[in-house]
Enzyme design. Structure first.
Site, PDB file in Angstrom:
ATOM      1  N   HIS A 175       0.817  -1.226   0.000  1.00 22.67           N
ATOM      2  CA  HIS A 175       0.000   0.000   0.000  1.00 22.67           C
ATOM      3  C   HIS A 175       0.848   1.273   0.000  1.00 22.67           C
ATOM      4  O   HIS A 175       1.971   1.263  -0.458  1.00 22.67           O
ATOM      5  CB  HIS A 175      -0.994  -0.034   1.165  1.00 22.67           C
ATOM      6  CG  HIS A 175      -1.716  -1.344   1.234  1.00 22.67           C
ATOM      7  ND1 HIS A 175      -2.807  -1.631   0.453  1.00 22.67           N
ATOM      8  CD2 HIS A 175      -1.443  -2.480   1.931  1.00 22.67           C
ATOM      9  CE1 HIS A 175      -3.195  -2.879   0.692  1.00 22.67           C
ATOM     10  NE2 HIS A 175      -2.384  -3.416   1.574  1.00 22.67           N
ATOM     11  N   GLU A 181      -2.306   0.149   8.071  1.00 23.72           N
ATOM     12  CA  GLU A 181      -1.404  -0.880   7.567  1.00 23.72           C
ATOM     13  C   GLU A 181      -0.177  -0.281   6.877  1.00 23.72           C
ATOM     14  O   GLU A 181       0.944  -0.716   7.088  1.00 23.72           O
ATOM     15  CB  GLU A 181      -2.181  -1.774   6.588  1.00 23.72           C
ATOM     16  CG  GLU A 181      -1.332  -2.841   5.925  1.00 23.72           C
ATOM     17  CD  GLU A 181      -2.116  -3.678   4.919  1.00 23.72           C
ATOM     18  OE1 GLU A 181      -3.320  -3.414   4.737  1.00 23.72           O
ATOM     19  OE2 GLU A 181      -1.512  -4.578   4.317  1.00 23.72           O
ATOM     20  N   HIS A 186       2.624  -7.056   4.615  1.00 20.63           N
ATOM     21  CA  HIS A 186       1.282  -6.495   4.791  1.00 20.63           C
ATOM     22  C   HIS A 186       0.809  -6.728   6.223  1.00 20.63           C
ATOM     23  O   HIS A 186       1.397  -7.507   6.967  1.00 20.63           O
ATOM     24  CB  HIS A 186       0.286  -7.181   3.841  1.00 20.63           C
ATOM     25  CG  HIS A 186       0.421  -6.756   2.414  1.00 20.63           C
ATOM     26  ND1 HIS A 186      -0.523  -6.012   1.772  1.00 20.63           N
ATOM     27  CD2 HIS A 186       1.422  -6.969   1.516  1.00 20.63           C
ATOM     28  CE1 HIS A 186      -0.133  -5.787   0.526  1.00 20.63           C
ATOM     29  NE2 HIS A 186       1.048  -6.363   0.340  1.00 20.63           N
ATOM     30  N   GLU A 225       1.574 -11.494   6.255  1.00 20.04           N
ATOM     31  CA  GLU A 225       0.569 -10.720   6.982  1.00 20.04           C
ATOM     32  C   GLU A 225       1.037 -10.748   8.431  1.00 20.04           C
ATOM     33  O   GLU A 225       0.927 -11.767   9.102  1.00 20.04           O
ATOM     34  CB  GLU A 225      -0.823 -11.346   6.832  1.00 20.04           C
ATOM     35  CG  GLU A 225      -1.375 -11.341   5.410  1.00 20.04           C
ATOM     36  CD  GLU A 225      -2.006 -10.004   4.996  1.00 20.04           C
ATOM     37  OE1 GLU A 225      -1.926  -9.026   5.778  1.00 20.04           O
ATOM     38  OE2 GLU A 225      -2.568  -9.945   3.886  1.00 20.04           O
TER      39      GLU A 225
HETATM   40 ZN   LIG Z   1      -2.365  -5.250   2.545  1.00 19.33          ZN
END
Ligand SMILES: [Zn+2]
Length: 492
Positions: free
Chosen positions: A324, A339, A392, A455
């Site tokens: 992102h 995030e 992420h 993640e």
């Molecule tokens: Zn993400």
């Protein structure tokens, strides 16, 4: 095509109580300058899409997803008339991108890309003037299907283990179905070897078994067991009665996996034998790159790297990809934590630790800028990077603070890397284990080198959000990721 929009807020309340388990559509955005739709759901979703005429519109259904507000109709200027969102049925949110009268698009050029299980982009080609704006007076005519890429759909047919056969030069684990993905290891003392077959099950009627082999090929016993993992795994264990033979595993042209002695060794120095899962991605030849020049130089920081593994004479280049950035915050969680900020901080530290150990690390972004998925991949390809690690943070419904933990994704050739980093994070942070998983995410599919998407925790989880907000925990996370990468490079 049956179609209804929410007519009243009363109906909306009714639908939402009827679909208590449905995930919420968290955010969406249509960028008219790029004809790109972006949406994010709580939890994973498998979109379905079709192009419908009169008027021409791209219809995207999100099964298992609910819209917690009234339907939306956002008009645009230009060839895109509007984007509408509504609840199609009890558990399906529908997004409709409607084209201006007289325009159409080629459905084959509509590109769905999974960024992570819950984040998707949909790129529409530039609309063109329709030669026949009314292909048929029947509004049902000319329905094309656009098949999105399933993010969590297994990319290979399941492997089924049929039996174990003694052959002239070893053993054959006969399988049917998909090409087996295997991982073979032998103990330090060479007395036990294990073959793990990913995503495999035993043929019906075949139960977990032990069989005596009468000392064939120096093997005393073979055990075949179904492990209760998700995805399922078959473990074949060879127990040797002579312990000076190294074994190896390879895929057999006869359909299955052959296990054969690779040679005799007197000293029992540790050795790990690994067979990579089959590689399906095409390997492109990148132009020569001057590796002494780092396209995005890393800021120097002073903190030390601690006891990280040494990679001697490394020529490795690792691309660290913070997810992102810019207008795209990624997941937004408890206390408004974003995030994009969390993963940038962790990525900086991972890159710095790698550089301290003599491994060149290149970041796909070093500030809060918005970067598309293609340049992230093309950077890695251009550098002919050794590894690609995308970082992420996860999110689910704000009302599920109980969901916490780390997930590690790979696609085809990143399984070993995924396991190594995942294990290192579990060990280094004590985070909850939400497993290593296979997924068809864009950055994993399009990179030719081993690649993973991490993640690092749930920004919507009570435990994870508190930890990820703590700079000390982020440093701990970064050190664990760096250790995993270095361990992997060390054992290559
Ligand atoms: Zn993400």
């Amino acid at each position: 095509m049956k179609f209804h929009w929410l007519l009243s807020s009363f109906l909306g309340v009714f639908l939402l109580t009827g679909a208590a388990e449905a995930a919420r559509l968290q955010s969406w955005r249509f960028d008219a300058s790029q004809n790109r739709l972006y949406f994010r759901t709580e939890g994973g979703v498998q979109p379905k899409a079709q192009l419908i005429f009169n008027p021409t519109r791209l219809v995207i259904d999100l099964p298992g997803t609910s819209l917690d507000r009234q339907s939306v109709n956002q008009p645009f200027s230009g060839a895109i008339e509007s984007v509408r969102l509504g609840q199609f049925d009890d558990d399906t949110t529908r997004i409709v991108v409607e084209l201006k009268d007289g325009y159409t698009i080629d459905p084959a050029q509509v590109k769905f890309r999974g960024i992570s299980p819950s984040e998707w982009t949909v790129d529409l080609p530039t609309p063109v003037r329709a030669e026949n704006p009314n292909p048929s007076s029947d509004p049902e005519a000319g329905v094309f299907s656009v098949e999105p890429l399933a993010p969590s759909e297994p990319s290979v047919e399941a492997t089924v283990v049929q039996n174990v056969q003694v052959t002239g030069d070893g053993f054959l684990i006969r399988t049917t179905g998909g090409r087996p993905q295997i991982n073979f290891q032998q103990s330090r003392a060479l007395d036990i070897a294990t073959l793990d077959i990913e995503g495999a099950t035993l043929a019906p009627g075949l139960s977990s078994q032990q069989s005596q082999t009468n000392g064939k090929h120096g093997v005393e016993r073979i055990e075949v067991r179904q492990l209760p993992t998700e995805p399922p795994m078959i473990r074949v264990t060879l127990r040797m009665n002579s312990s000076n033979t190294e074994w190896r595993a390879s895929l057999s042209s006869l359909g299955g996996i052959s296990l054969m002695p690779a040679g005799t060794r007197q000293s029992a120095t540790p050795r790990r034998l690994t067979v990579d899962p089959p590689i399906r991605s095409s390997v492109s030849v990148p132009p020569p790159v001057d590796r002494t020049r780092n396209p995005m130089p890393l800021p120097r920081m002073t903190a030390g790297g601690g006891d990280l593994p040494q990679v001697s004479n490394s020529r490795s280049v690792v691309v660290i990809d913070p997810g992102h950035g810019g207008r795209d915050p990624g997941a937004v969680g408890i206390g408004g934590i974003q995030e994009k900020d969390i993963v940038l901080d962790i990525s900086f530290q991972v890159a710095r630790l790698l550089e301290q150990q003599g491994v060149q690390a290149v970041m796909s972004r070093t500030d809060d800028s918005e970067i598309d998925l293609e340049p992230r991949v093309s950077l890695a390809e251009r550098l002919n990077a050794t590894l690609f690690v995308s970082i992420h943070a996860n999110a689910i419904n704000m009302s599920r603070p109980d969901v916490n933990g780390i997930e590690t994704y790979y696609f085809d050739n990143g399984l070993d890397l995924a396991r190594t980093i995942h294990g290192s994070i579990l060990q280094g942070t004590g985070a909850d284990d939400r497993r290593v998983r296979q997924a068809r995410f864009y950055v994993l599919r399009k990179t030719s080198m081993p690649s993973v998407l991490l993640e690092v925790g749930f920004v919507t989880g009570a435990e994870d959000a508190a930890k990820l907000s703590d700079p000390a925990y982020r440093s701990q996370m970064a050190a664990s990721i760096a250790r995993g990468i270095l361990l992997y490079l060390q054992q290559r």
